[in-house]
Enzyme design. Structure first.
Site, short mmCIF file in Angstrom:
data_model
loop_
_atom_site.label_atom_id
_atom_site.label_comp_id
_atom_site.label_asym_id
_atom_site.label_seq_id
_atom_site.Cartn_x
_atom_site.Cartn_y
_atom_site.Cartn_z
N TRP A 152 0.85 -1.19 0.00
CA TRP A 152 0.00 0.00 0.00
C TRP A 152 0.88 1.24 0.00
CZ3 TRP A 152 -0.69 -4.25 3.14
CH2 TRP A 152 -1.84 -5.01 2.89
N HIS A 176 -6.95 1.91 2.27
CA HIS A 176 -8.06 0.98 2.00
C HIS A 176 -9.17 1.29 3.00
CE1 HIS A 176 -5.34 -1.94 4.56
NE2 HIS A 176 -5.55 -0.80 5.15
N ARG A 202 -3.88 6.25 -2.81
CA ARG A 202 -2.61 5.55 -3.03
C ARG A 202 -1.62 6.53 -3.64
NH1 ARG A 202 -3.86 -0.15 -3.35
NH2 ARG A 202 -5.25 -0.38 -1.57
N GLN A 216 -13.60 2.33 -2.66
CA GLN A 216 -13.73 0.92 -2.36
C GLN A 216 -15.03 0.66 -1.61
OE1 GLN A 216 -10.33 -0.29 0.01
NE2 GLN A 216 -9.19 -0.92 -1.81
N VAL A 259 -6.11 -11.30 6.65
CA VAL A 259 -6.98 -12.46 6.46
C VAL A 259 -6.15 -13.74 6.38
CG1 VAL A 259 -8.94 -11.32 5.36
CG2 VAL A 259 -6.97 -12.01 3.98
N ALA A 312 -13.93 -11.12 5.40
CA ALA A 312 -13.86 -9.71 5.02
C ALA A 312 -13.51 -9.65 3.54
CB ALA A 312 -12.79 -8.99 5.83
#
Lengths: 344, 637
Positions: A152, A176, A202, A216, A259, A312
Site C-alpha cells: 500500500w 483501504h 494511493r 472501495q 486475512v 472480510a
C-alpha cells in the site's frame, strides 16, 4: 348608471376579457359587494317608489342573472380554449428540453452495490479518510518496517503541531477501507454483517488504470459460525446480481496480512471489455481481495478468536464501473467533465 | 518474480506444459502473471520469500498440487570447523545477524560460466558476470538464499559483521560512493566496510579476473534491519529484496553446501574450511491440528487423512495430531495458516457455496449515508449534476479556501505533485474549476459535489458544494437561483430554521447558533455533519384553513443600502394575521433617485377561526406601513 348602459358596457368588457383574472375583475366591477355598478342599483331599489320598484326590480335582477350566466359561460369557454391544441398544431415538433441533473456514475455504482448488499442483510457504515497508522496498518496485522506495507503506497499527512515526545503517531490517508473494520468491531459485538463504502488513497503515478484517490467497498461478516463457503455464496450472489447470472467468477489464493486464508476474486470479461483494458493479456480481471478475518485482527479489537469467525472483502468501485460501462480511463471519474457525467 | 521454466521442468515431473503450470500455480498457490518462452513470472506474496522465492521451493509446491511429495536433491555434508587458519569470522551483533556461514574456496581461474547456467540466470532477469558470481546467483535462484563471494587476498584480517561507524563510506561494486550510519549493518575487515550486509557488495574485495582465493558468505540477517537499510540507501537488489522479507536461517547451510558442489563442478574449485557461526536455536514450530475447527471455518467436510496428505506433500511432518512446520516456512505460525495450506491445494473451485444461517436482524445505514442520498436526490431533481473532484489541491487554493472556512490547511509530507500538495479545506476550488472547464461546452453549468474536506489536521467534514454559472447570465441571477436551491434543499431535508446573514460578498448560513455554510459568488458550501444534527423530526399535517385568504400588494421606494432581509424580517414579525409575505418585484433606476430602489411585496392574510374583513386587513397593513416608515424611511408608490 342606467341598466341599459351597464348591459352595453358589460358586453364590451366581456368580449375583451381573455383570461380568468379579467373575468374576476369584471365580476367585481358590476357585481362587487361594495362598489359593483349593478350592486349599487340593486341596493338603491329599497329607496324607490313601489311603481318604480316594480319596473326596475325585475329588470335589474334579470340582468344580474344574465351577467352571472355570461361570466360562467365565458369562463368555461376560456378554460376550454386553453386546454385544446391550436388547430393545425404540429405535434411532431421536438419536446421541450427539460434540464435534469445526473448522479455521478460512481454514486450510481455505489448505490447499486449498497442495494444488493442491503438485500443480503448487510448494513452500511462509514469511517474517516485521514487515519492513524494503528487503524490503517498495525491493528490489521501489518507490522511496521515490513515489506508487506509496500503493498500500500501511502500518502502521509504533515502534522502542524509539534510535540516534544518522539513517538507522535503518524497520520495518513487511508490506503483501504479496512480500518473501518477495526473501528466498527471496537464498538459492536457480533453477529453482524456490514459494508463500508468510501474513498481511499494511493501514492502512485496516475495513468489510465491508476488513480491517487479512488473508491472501495469493504465488507465484513462475523458470527459464531460464518464460513469460507458462506463467503463464496455471498460473493457469487453479489456478482450475479450486479452483472447478471451468466457472469464468470473465479476464486484463487492470495495474501493479505489481515486475512487467513486469503484469496482474490476475478471476473471474466467479454471480448470487447478485454480489448478495452489495453494492457491486459488475460480475459480475467481481479476485482476483489478477501479472506477469513485473521485471529490477530480479532485480538486487536478485543474479540476472542476461538469464539467468533468471519470473512472480510474489499472491492474497487471504479474498476467495476469501468467494466460495467466500458470506460477505458479511470481518470475520467475525477475529471468533473459533464460530457462524461451526463452520459449516465 | 521470474523463474526459469526449463529449470522448474528439470526439478519436477509435475510440470507438463506452460499452460498447465500457470493454471496449477494460479489456482492453488500464487498468481502466474505470464509465461513467455523460458520466463515464468510469479507473484510471490510478501510472506513467502523464505520458502517460495526459489526454484526448489516452487518445485515442492507444484509437485504437491499434483498430489505428490517433492524430494529435495541430496547435498553432500560439509564438516563444520570451529576455527580456520584460512580465514576468520566475527559477528558483533547476533540480533541483526543470527547466523553467518562461510566457506573458503580456491579456484584455478575466473572465466565464463557454462551456457545452461547463463541461460537460467538470463531467464530470471540476472546478468551473467563470471563463473564464481554466476554460481552465487544460481544458488540463490535454486535455494532462495543470497550468497556473496569475497576475494580472500583482498580482505585484511578477520571478516567482521558489525554496525557501520558514523560517517563511514563504501564504494559499492557499481561504483556508487555511499555514506553509512550506525543503523546500517556492514561486513567489514580491518580497513573498513567490504559490503552493505544483505544489500550490496563493495568494490574493494570484489571477485575479479585475478581472484584465486574466495570466501563465500551465506548469512542470515534481520529482515527489519535490511528493510530499513535498503530504504535509507535506496538500493533494491535481488538480495536485499529477499532478506528484507525474512529468510529462514536454515537456508544458509543448504545454500553453502549447494554452492560447494556447484563450484567444484563449474569452476573446478578446491573447497577449504567451512565455518558456521549460528546463534539460532533449533526450535521446530509444532501446531495441533483440529479437524472440527478446520471444517467449521471452511464449510468443508474433509477427513483427517486427506488434510494430512496435503500437508505432508508440502513438507510438513505429522505425528498424531501434531503438525511439524518445515523450517523454511516462516509464514506458518498458527492453526489458520494450516487451514490455508489445505484449502489452497484442495482448490476454491471445489469449495461449496453455502447460504449463511444468521439471526434475522434488520439491516440499516448510518444517518450520514441517508442524508447524502437525500441531498443527491433533491439536487438532481433541481437539475444539478454530480461531480467528483480530487481530495488534493494546490497551495494557493488551499490557503484561499481555508481562510473562508477558518482553519489551517493540511499539507502532505509526500505530495504527488505541486498541484496536489494540500488536502482540500473546502470543495470551492474544485467546483470553480468544474464551472470554468464545462462552460467551454455548455451555456449553463449546474453542478454539486458531496465529499470530505479537511479544514485543519484534526477536522474532517462531510461537505456539500453547489455551483452554478451561465455563459451570458448575470451573476446576480445565478446567486439568487443558488439561494433558492439552498432554501428548497434545506426545507426538503428537514432543516426548517435557518438564517442567511451577509458575509464578505455573499451570505453566511446559520442555524441553531452555528455556521452551517456559505453562499459566496457562484458557490454554496454546506456542512453536512452539522446539518445532520439539525434535521427536525417528522413533518406534521397542518389543517387547511376553512376561511379565505386576503391578498394585498405594497410598492414603495427605499434606500438602496437597506437589505431586503431586514425589511422582510420586520414584516414577518409585525402581524399575527400575516400568513406569508414575498418579494414580487424589485428594480433600481436613476429615475427613482440615485440612492433609491423600488420593492413590491405581496402579503397574504388569513385567520384560522373567521373570515377576515377588509377593515381588519386594512388596519394590519397600516401598522406595517407605519413601522416600515419609522424604521426604513420608505415612500409608498
Amino acid at each position: 348608471m342606467k341598466l341599459e348602459d351597464i348591459k352595453k358596457s358589460f358586453a364590451k368588457d366581456l368580449s375583451a376579457a381573455n383570461d380568468a383574472k379579467a373575468l374576476e375583475e369584471i365580476r367585481v366591477k358590476y357585481l362587487g359587494r361594495k362598489d359593483g355598478g349593478l350592486t349599487k342599483i340593486l341596493r338603491s331599489l329599497k329607496d324607490l317608489s313601489a311603481a318604480q320598484k316594480k319596473k326596475v326590480g325585475p329588470a335589474a335582477n334579470a340582468l344580474r342573472d344574465n351577467i352571472e350566466k355570461e361570466l360562467k359561460r365565458k369562463l368555461g369557454q376560456l378554460l376550454n380554449i386553453n386546454n385544446q391544441l391550436q388547430e393545425g398544431f404540429d405535434v411532431t415538433l421536438p419536446g421541450k428540453k427539460i434540464g435534469v441533473g445526473h448522479l455521478h456514475i460512481l454514486t450510481q455504482m455505489e448505490n447499486e452495490i449498497r442495494d444488493i448488499f442491503s438485500r443480503l442483510n448487510f448494513s452500511a457504515v462509514e469511517g474517516p479518510e485521514v487515519e492513524t497508522e494503528h487503524y490503517n496498518f498495525d491493528a490489521l496485522n501489518i507490522p511496521p518496517d515490513h515489506p508487506a506495507r509496500d503493498m500500500w503506497d501511502t500518502f502521509w499527512v504533515q502534522s502542524t503541531r509539534r510535540t516534544k515526545t518522539e513517538d507522535v503517531e503518524g497520520k495518513l490517508l487511508r490506503t483501504h477501507t479496512s480500518p473501518v473494520q477495526i473501528r466498527f468491531m471496537e464498538s459492536h459485538q457480533p453477529p453482524f454483517q456490514i459494508i463500508v463504502p468510501g474513498r481511499v488513497f494511493r501514492y502512485e503515478a496516475t495513468d489510465a488504470s491508476h488513480e491517487i484517490n479512488f473508491h472501495q467497498v469493504e465488507g465484513l461478516m462475523v458470527g459464531p459460525n460464518v464460513t469460507l463457503a458462506n463467503f463464496k455464496y455471498i460473493i457469487e450472489t453479489f456478482f450475479k446480481q450486479l452483472f447478471g447470472p451468466e457472469i464468470g467468477i473465479r476464486f484463487r489464493p492470495s495474501y493479505f496480512p489481515f486475512v487467513e486464508p486469503g484469496l482474490e476474486v476475478d471476473i471474466k470479461l467479454s471480448s470487447d471489455q478485454t480489448k478495452l483494458m489495453a494492457s491486459r493479456k488475460s480475459e480475467w480481471l481481479e476485482v476483489m481481495g478477501a479472506g477469513m478475518v485473521h485471529p490477530n485482527v480479532f485480538k486487536s479489537v478485543g474479540y476472542d478468536p476461538k469464539k467468533v469467525q468471519g470473512f472480510a472483502f474489499g472491492l474497487g468501485v471504479e474498476r467495476l464501473a469501468m467494466i460495467k460501462y466500458k470506460i477505458d480511463d479511470i481518470r475520467l471519474f475525477h475529471s468533473g467533465d459533464l460530457r462524461f457525467i451526463n452520459q449516465f | 518474480m521470474k523463474f526459469s521454466y526449463t529449470l522448474l521442468k528439470k526439478l519436477t515431473k509435475a510440470v507438463k506444459n506452460p499452460e498447465q503450470l500457470a493454471k496449477a500455480l494460479t489456482f492453488h498457490a500464487f498468481e502466474v502473471e505470464g509465461i513467455e518462452e523460458d520466463v515464468v513470472s510469479v507473484a510471490i506474496p510478501a510472506n513467502r520469500y523464505s520458502d517460495s522465492a526459489s526454484h526448489w521451493g516452487l518445485a515442492r509446491i507444484i509437485t504437491a498440487i499434483a498430489g505428490r511429495k517433492w524430494i529435495e536433491p541430496k547435498l553432500k555434508s560439509l564438516p563444520r570447523k570451529p576455527k580456520s587458519k584460512q580465514f576468520s569470522i566475527k559477528v558483533s551483533d547476533k540480533d541483526v545477524c543470527p547466523r553467518y556461514s562461510a566457506l573458503y574456496v580456491e579456484v584455478p581461474k575466473i572465466g565464463d560460466s557454462p551456457q545452461w547456467l547463463q541461460d537460467a540466470l538470463i531467464a530470471c532477469g540476472l546478468k551473467p558476470i563470471n563463473n564464481v558470481v554466476d554460481v552465487m546467483n544460481y544458488v540463490m535462484l535454486e535455494v532462495g538464499q543470497p550468497l556473496h563471494a569475497f576475494d580472500a587476498d583482498l580482505v585484511e584480517g578477520p571478516i567482521e559483521v558489525r554496525l557501520a561507524k558514523r560517517k563511514e563510506r563504501i564504494i559499492t561494486i557499481d561504483d556508487q560512493n555511499t555514506s553509512l550510519d550506525p543503523s546500517h549493518l556492514v561486513i567489514a575487515d580491518n580497513k573498513g566496510p567490504l559490503a552493505i550486509a544483505g544489500v550490496k557488495g563493495g568494490k574493494r574485495a570484489a571477485v575479479n579476473r585475478h581472484t584465486r582465493k574466495l570466501i563465500i558468505e551465506s548469512a542470515s540477517f534481520d529482515a527489519t534491519s535490511i528493510y530499513k537499510t535498503l530504504r535509507a540507501v535506496n538500493l533494491l537488489t535481488d538480495a536485499s529484496l529477499r532478506f528484507s522479507h525474512g529468510l529462514s536461517p536454515v537456508l544458509t547451510e543448504k545454500a553453502i553446501k549447494r554452492a560447494a558442489a556447484l563450484l567444484k563442478e563449474v569452476c573446478k574449485a578446491k573447497v577449504g574450511d567451512y565455518l558456521d557461526i549460528n546463534y539460532t536455536k533449533h526450535s521446530h514450530n509444532i501446531i495441533k491440528f483440529d479437524l472440527d475447527r478446520f471444517n467449521s471455518l471452511t464449510g468443508l467436510s474433509l477427513n483427517l487423512p486427506t488434510c494430512f496428505k496435503y500437508l505432508k506433500n508440502l513438507g510438513f511432518a505429522i505425528s498424531g495430531k501434531m503438525v511439524k512446520v518445515p523450517e523454511e516456512r516462516t509464514d506458518i505460525t498458527i492453526f489458520e495458516d494450516l487451514v490455508e495450506e489445505i484449502v489452497n491445494i484442495y482448490g476454491y473451485d471445489k469449495l461449496p457455496s453455502i447460504i449463511p444461517h444468521v439471526a434475522l436482524a434488520s439491516s440499516g445505514q448510518e444517518d450520514q449515508l441517508a442524508l447524502k442520498d437525500q441531498v443527491r436526490s433533491v439536487l438532481t431533481g433541481l437539475g444539478m449534476s454530480e461531480v467528483y473532484n480530487y481530495s488534493f489541491v494546490k497551495r494557493s487554493d488551499a490557503l484561499a479556501d481555508a481562510k473562508i472556512m477558518g482553519g489551517k490547511p493540511v499539507a502532505l509530507r509526500n505530495p504527488i505533485s505541486a498541484d496536489f500538495q494540500y488536502l482540500r479545506p473546502s470543495l470551492r476550488s474544485g467546483l470553480a474549476e468544474n464551472l470554468k472547464g464545462n462552460l467551454r461546452f455548455y451555456d449553463e453549468v449546474r453542478v454539486f459535489e458531496v465529499g470530505k474536506i479537511f479544514p485543519n489536521d484534526n477536522w474532517e467534514v462531510l461537505s456539500l458544494g453547489i455551483a452554478l454559472e451561465r455563459k451570458n447570465g448575470k451573476a446576480d441571477d445565478s446567486f439568487l437561483e443558488l439561494k433558492g436551491i439552498m432554501d428548497n434543499l434545506l426545507k426538503k431535508i428537514g432543516v426548517v430554521d435557518f438564517t442567511a446573514v451577509p458575509y464578505l460578498d455573499g451570505l453566511r448560513i446559520e442555524s441553531g447558533h452555528q455556521v452551517i455554510g456559505f453562499l459566496l459568488g457562484r458557490i454554496i458550501e454546506l456542512d453536512l455533519n452539522k446539518l445532520a444534527t439539525l434535521i427536525s423530526g417528522e413533518k406534521e399535517y397542518l389543517p387547511l384553513s376553512k376561511y379565505p385568504t386576503v391578498m394585498r400588494d405594497l410598492s414603495f421606494l427605499v434606500d438602496r443600502s437597506v437589505r431586503v432581509y431586514e425589511i422582510q424580517n420586520l414584516m414577518e414579525n409585525d402581524s399575527h394575521l400575516l400568513q406569508d409575505v414575498d418579494l414580487l418585484d424589485w428594480y433600481e433606476d436613476d429615475k427613482l433617485g440615485a440612492e433609491r430602489k423600488s420593492l413590491t411585496f405581496r402579503f397574504i392574510f388569513q385567520a384560522n377561526d373567521r373570515t377576515l374583513t377588509d377593515e381588519e386587513v386594512g388596519r394590519e397593513m397600516e401598522k406595517i406601513v407605519a413601522d416600515l416608515q419609522a424604521k426604513f424611511d420608505i415612500d409608498l408608490r
